[in-house]
Design a protein around this motif. Structure first.
Motif, PDB file in Angstrom:
ATOM      1  N   TRP A 164     -13.957 -13.483  61.973  1.00  0.00           N
ATOM      2  CA  TRP A 164     -12.691 -12.969  61.467  1.00  0.00           C
ATOM      3  C   TRP A 164     -12.845 -11.548  60.953  1.00  0.00           C
ATOM      4  CZ3 TRP A 164      -8.108 -15.720  59.158  1.00  0.00           C
ATOM      5  CH2 TRP A 164      -7.792 -16.870  59.901  1.00  0.00           C
ATOM      6  N   ARG A 165     -13.980 -11.286  60.310  1.00  0.00           N
ATOM      7  CA  ARG A 165     -14.194  -9.969  59.716  1.00  0.00           C
ATOM      8  C   ARG A 165     -14.149  -8.878  60.773  1.00  0.00           C
ATOM      9  NH1 ARG A 165     -19.384 -10.430  56.911  1.00  0.00           N
ATOM     10  NH2 ARG A 165     -18.180 -11.620  55.406  1.00  0.00           N
ATOM     11  N   LYS A 179      -3.376 -11.192  63.331  1.00  0.00           N
ATOM     12  CA  LYS A 179      -2.101 -11.124  64.049  1.00  0.00           C
ATOM     13  C   LYS A 179      -1.594 -12.522  64.388  1.00  0.00           C
ATOM     14  CE  LYS A 179      -3.146  -6.583  66.013  1.00  0.00           C
ATOM     15  NZ  LYS A 179      -3.433  -5.810  67.242  1.00  0.00           N
ATOM     16  N   GLU A 180      -2.516 -13.410  64.762  1.00  0.00           N
ATOM     17  CA  GLU A 180      -2.127 -14.784  65.076  1.00  0.00           C
ATOM     18  C   GLU A 180      -1.621 -15.501  63.825  1.00  0.00           C
ATOM     19  OE1 GLU A 180      -5.603 -16.488  66.785  1.00  0.00           O
ATOM     20  OE2 GLU A 180      -5.439 -15.365  68.660  1.00  0.00           O
ATOM     21  N   LEU A 181      -2.292 -15.256  62.708  1.00  0.00           N
ATOM     22  CA  LEU A 181      -1.884 -15.896  61.458  1.00  0.00           C
ATOM     23  C   LEU A 181      -0.521 -15.394  61.018  1.00  0.00           C
ATOM     24  CD1 LEU A 181      -2.453 -17.700  59.049  1.00  0.00           C
ATOM     25  CD2 LEU A 181      -3.775 -15.835  58.027  1.00  0.00           C
ATOM     26  N   TYR A 182      -0.289 -14.103  61.133  1.00  0.00           N
ATOM     27  CA  TYR A 182       1.004 -13.522  60.785  1.00  0.00           C
ATOM     28  C   TYR A 182       2.111 -14.159  61.633  1.00  0.00           C
ATOM     29  CZ  TYR A 182       4.538  -9.884  59.972  1.00  0.00           C
ATOM     30  OH  TYR A 182       5.685  -9.207  59.643  1.00  0.00           O
ATOM     31  N   ALA A 183       1.855 -14.266  62.935  1.00  0.00           N
ATOM     32  CA  ALA A 183       2.839 -14.847  63.848  1.00  0.00           C
ATOM     33  C   ALA A 183       3.076 -16.326  63.526  1.00  0.00           C
ATOM     34  CB  ALA A 183       2.379 -14.692  65.294  1.00  0.00           C
ATOM     35  N   VAL A 233      -3.368 -10.185  54.884  1.00  0.00           N
ATOM     36  CA  VAL A 233      -3.444 -11.081  56.031  1.00  0.00           C
ATOM     37  C   VAL A 233      -4.523 -10.583  56.987  1.00  0.00           C
ATOM     38  CG1 VAL A 233      -1.704  -9.859  57.408  1.00  0.00           C
ATOM     39  CG2 VAL A 233      -2.079 -12.306  57.767  1.00  0.00           C
ATOM     40  N   GLY A 234      -4.813  -9.276  56.910  1.00  0.00           N
ATOM     41  CA  GLY A 234      -5.882  -8.663  57.689  1.00  0.00           C
ATOM     42  C   GLY A 234      -6.880  -8.028  56.757  1.00  0.00           C
ATOM     43  N   ARG A 235      -7.340  -6.869  57.090  1.00  0.00           N
ATOM     44  CA  ARG A 235      -8.353  -6.198  56.282  1.00  0.00           C
ATOM     45  C   ARG A 235      -7.766  -5.455  55.092  1.00  0.00           C
ATOM     46  NH1 ARG A 235     -11.792  -3.584  61.280  1.00  0.00           N
ATOM     47  NH2 ARG A 235     -12.886  -5.476  61.923  1.00  0.00           N
ATOM     48  N   GLY A 236      -6.463  -5.541  54.943  1.00  0.00           N
ATOM     49  CA  GLY A 236      -5.847  -4.816  53.850  1.00  0.00           C
ATOM     50  C   GLY A 236      -5.593  -3.367  54.185  1.00  0.00           C
ATOM     51  N   ASN A 237      -5.413  -3.076  55.478  1.00  0.00           N
ATOM     52  CA  ASN A 237      -5.067  -1.721  55.899  1.00  0.00           C
ATOM     53  C   ASN A 237      -3.611  -1.478  55.530  1.00  0.00           C
ATOM     54  OD1 ASN A 237      -4.143   0.550  57.393  1.00  0.00           O
ATOM     55  ND2 ASN A 237      -5.860   0.323  58.799  1.00  0.00           N
ATOM     56  N   THR A 284      -0.929  -0.646  58.347  1.00  0.00           N
ATOM     57  CA  THR A 284      -0.667  -1.459  59.534  1.00  0.00           C
ATOM     58  C   THR A 284      -0.538  -2.950  59.267  1.00  0.00           C
ATOM     59  OG1 THR A 284      -3.045  -1.657  59.992  1.00  0.00           O
ATOM     60  CG2 THR A 284      -1.878   0.179  61.012  1.00  0.00           C
ATOM     61  N   ASP A 285      -1.233  -3.499  58.293  1.00  0.00           N
ATOM     62  CA  ASP A 285      -1.279  -4.948  58.134  1.00  0.00           C
ATOM     63  C   ASP A 285      -0.127  -5.483  57.285  1.00  0.00           C
ATOM     64  OD1 ASP A 285      -3.593  -4.874  59.578  1.00  0.00           O
ATOM     65  OD2 ASP A 285      -4.935  -5.057  57.855  1.00  0.00           O
ATOM     66  N   GLY A 286       0.421  -6.618  57.690  1.00  0.00           N
ATOM     67  CA  GLY A 286       1.434  -7.295  56.894  1.00  0.00           C
ATOM     68  C   GLY A 286       2.718  -6.504  56.725  1.00  0.00           C
ATOM     69  N   ASP A 287       3.513  -6.924  55.743  1.00  0.00           N
ATOM     70  CA  ASP A 287       4.823  -6.314  55.497  1.00  0.00           C
ATOM     71  C   ASP A 287       4.832  -5.306  54.359  1.00  0.00           C
ATOM     72  OD1 ASP A 287       6.204  -7.889  57.492  1.00  0.00           O
ATOM     73  OD2 ASP A 287       5.997  -9.596  56.126  1.00  0.00           O
ATOM     74  N   TYR A 288       3.823  -5.363  53.505  1.00  0.00           N
ATOM     75  CA  TYR A 288       3.801  -4.455  52.360  1.00  0.00           C
ATOM     76  C   TYR A 288       2.362  -4.344  51.842  1.00  0.00           C
ATOM     77  CZ  TYR A 288       3.426  -8.671  49.537  1.00  0.00           C
ATOM     78  OH  TYR A 288       2.999  -9.857  49.005  1.00  0.00           O
ATOM     79  N   ALA A 289       2.116  -3.316  51.042  1.00  0.00           N
ATOM     80  CA  ALA A 289       0.779  -3.024  50.540  1.00  0.00           C
ATOM     81  C   ALA A 289       0.580  -3.592  49.144  1.00  0.00           C
ATOM     82  CB  ALA A 289       0.545  -1.510  50.533  1.00  0.00           C
ATOM     83  N   THR A 290      -0.689  -3.871  48.800  1.00  0.00           N
ATOM     84  CA  THR A 290      -1.003  -4.501  47.511  1.00  0.00           C
ATOM     85  C   THR A 290      -2.127  -3.771  46.784  1.00  0.00           C
ATOM     86  OG1 THR A 290      -2.539  -6.009  48.624  1.00  0.00           O
ATOM     87  CG2 THR A 290      -0.279  -6.785  48.278  1.00  0.00           C
ATOM     88  N   PRO A 291      -1.924  -2.517  46.380  1.00  0.00           N
ATOM     89  CA  PRO A 291      -2.967  -1.854  45.593  1.00  0.00           C
ATOM     90  C   PRO A 291      -3.265  -2.632  44.316  1.00  0.00           C
ATOM     91  CG  PRO A 291      -0.894  -0.631  45.499  1.00  0.00           C
ATOM     92  CD  PRO A 291      -0.730  -1.683  46.544  1.00  0.00           C
TER      93      PRO A 291
END
Length: 287
Positions: free
Chosen positions: A183-184, A191-195, A210-214, A217-224
């Protein structure tokens, strides 16, 4: 729209680790307290069997009252609640059919904490959101034998969470990078998990972890995390922050370094002014 309007949210880290308050057999405090079982896989402080028997066998939060918790959150002006359904220790704080390693079957408390909180959120008009750690230190030992791999087990748990607890507006994933080496290094899993989440609940938001925390690009919003943003952001975001000035999200029995209310109010204003939300975490005591 609800996320844009919210501005202020609550995060609660509550689990078996709360029973220990950062200490194990007189040693501690271990940091971060909520990872005391395995400390991010760097060091197995507590063997899983011992953790389940000693800590799970003692976990009995008799003063837990979902109505009081949600009422306090609402009174503080927090519009949504994120609660830990499963942290890195793999323990489910909901009564799951996928494993007996859950609050209903493995503790004296034997009540579904997530069900009670989700129901109370609906009654009081607080948006219910669920935290779920993708990394799981105990899955191989605790999941029902009918699941031949972790992905199937995880999907079954997510189906429970999105199907049995009313409308869930957000899934707050964490610890993607600890699932396993495959997974790493392969973001197709993210992407599969998001879908998959969207197939179960089309209107549920998913965070960037949901991904590497980019954050772009990843998910719907950022989490600093514990870090205010320097300028207005082009992407939706929420700053998640501990109630103490260290990296402990779970309760620490000797903690004295709580953030000052005036600083927290400034942080809320800062986040809102830059187009985001401020989410304050608390770690309840074991009882």
């Amino acid at each position: 729209q609800w996320f844009r309007d919210a501005k202020f949210g609550a995060f609660i880290h509550f689990g078996l680790y709360s029973e220990l308050g950062g200490y194990w057999h007189g040693q501690g405090p271990y940091d971060p307290a909520e990872q005391i079982m395995g400390l991010g896989q760097r060091k197995a402080v507590i063997p899983w069997e011992q953790y389940k028997k000693e800590v799970g066998g003692a976990f009995n939060p008799v003063k837990f009252n979902a109505q009081e918790w949600v009422s306090l959150i609402k009174k503080a002006g927090q519009k949504y609640l994120i609660i830990t359904t499963k942290h890195h220790d793999g323990f489910s704080m909901f009564h799951s059919a996928t494993t007996s390693y859950n609050v209903g079957d493995s503790t004296p408390f034997a009540r579904d904490i997530i069900k009670e909180l989700a129901g109370e959120c609906k009654k009081q008009g607080v948006v219910c959101c669920l935290y779920y750690s993708l990394g799981d230190w105990a899955a191989a030992d605790v999941m029902d034998p009918k699941y031949t791999n972790y992905t199937d087990y995880m999907r079954a748990q997510l189906k429970e969470l999105l199907g049995n607890y009313g409308e869930i507006k957000m899934l707050w994933f964490d610890n993607y990078w600890y699932v396993n080496n495959q997974w790493r290094n392969d973001l197709s899993h993210a992407k599969e998990l998001y879908a998959y989440v969207r197939s179960l609940s089309p209107n549920t938001l998913v965070d960037d972890r949901v991904g590497r925390g980019n954050r772009s690009t990843d998910g719907d919003y950022a989490t600093p995390e514990n870090q205010l943003q320097g300028s207005r952001q082009s992407r939706y975001f929420e700053v998640v922050m501990t109630d103490t000035t260290d990296d402990n999200w779970g309760w620490v029995k000797t903690a004295t370094n709580y953030r000052r209310p005036a600083d927290l109010i400034r942080n809320l204003i800062d986040c809102a002014s830059k187009g985001g939300n401020f989410v304050l975490n608390v770690g309840p005591m074991a009882n």
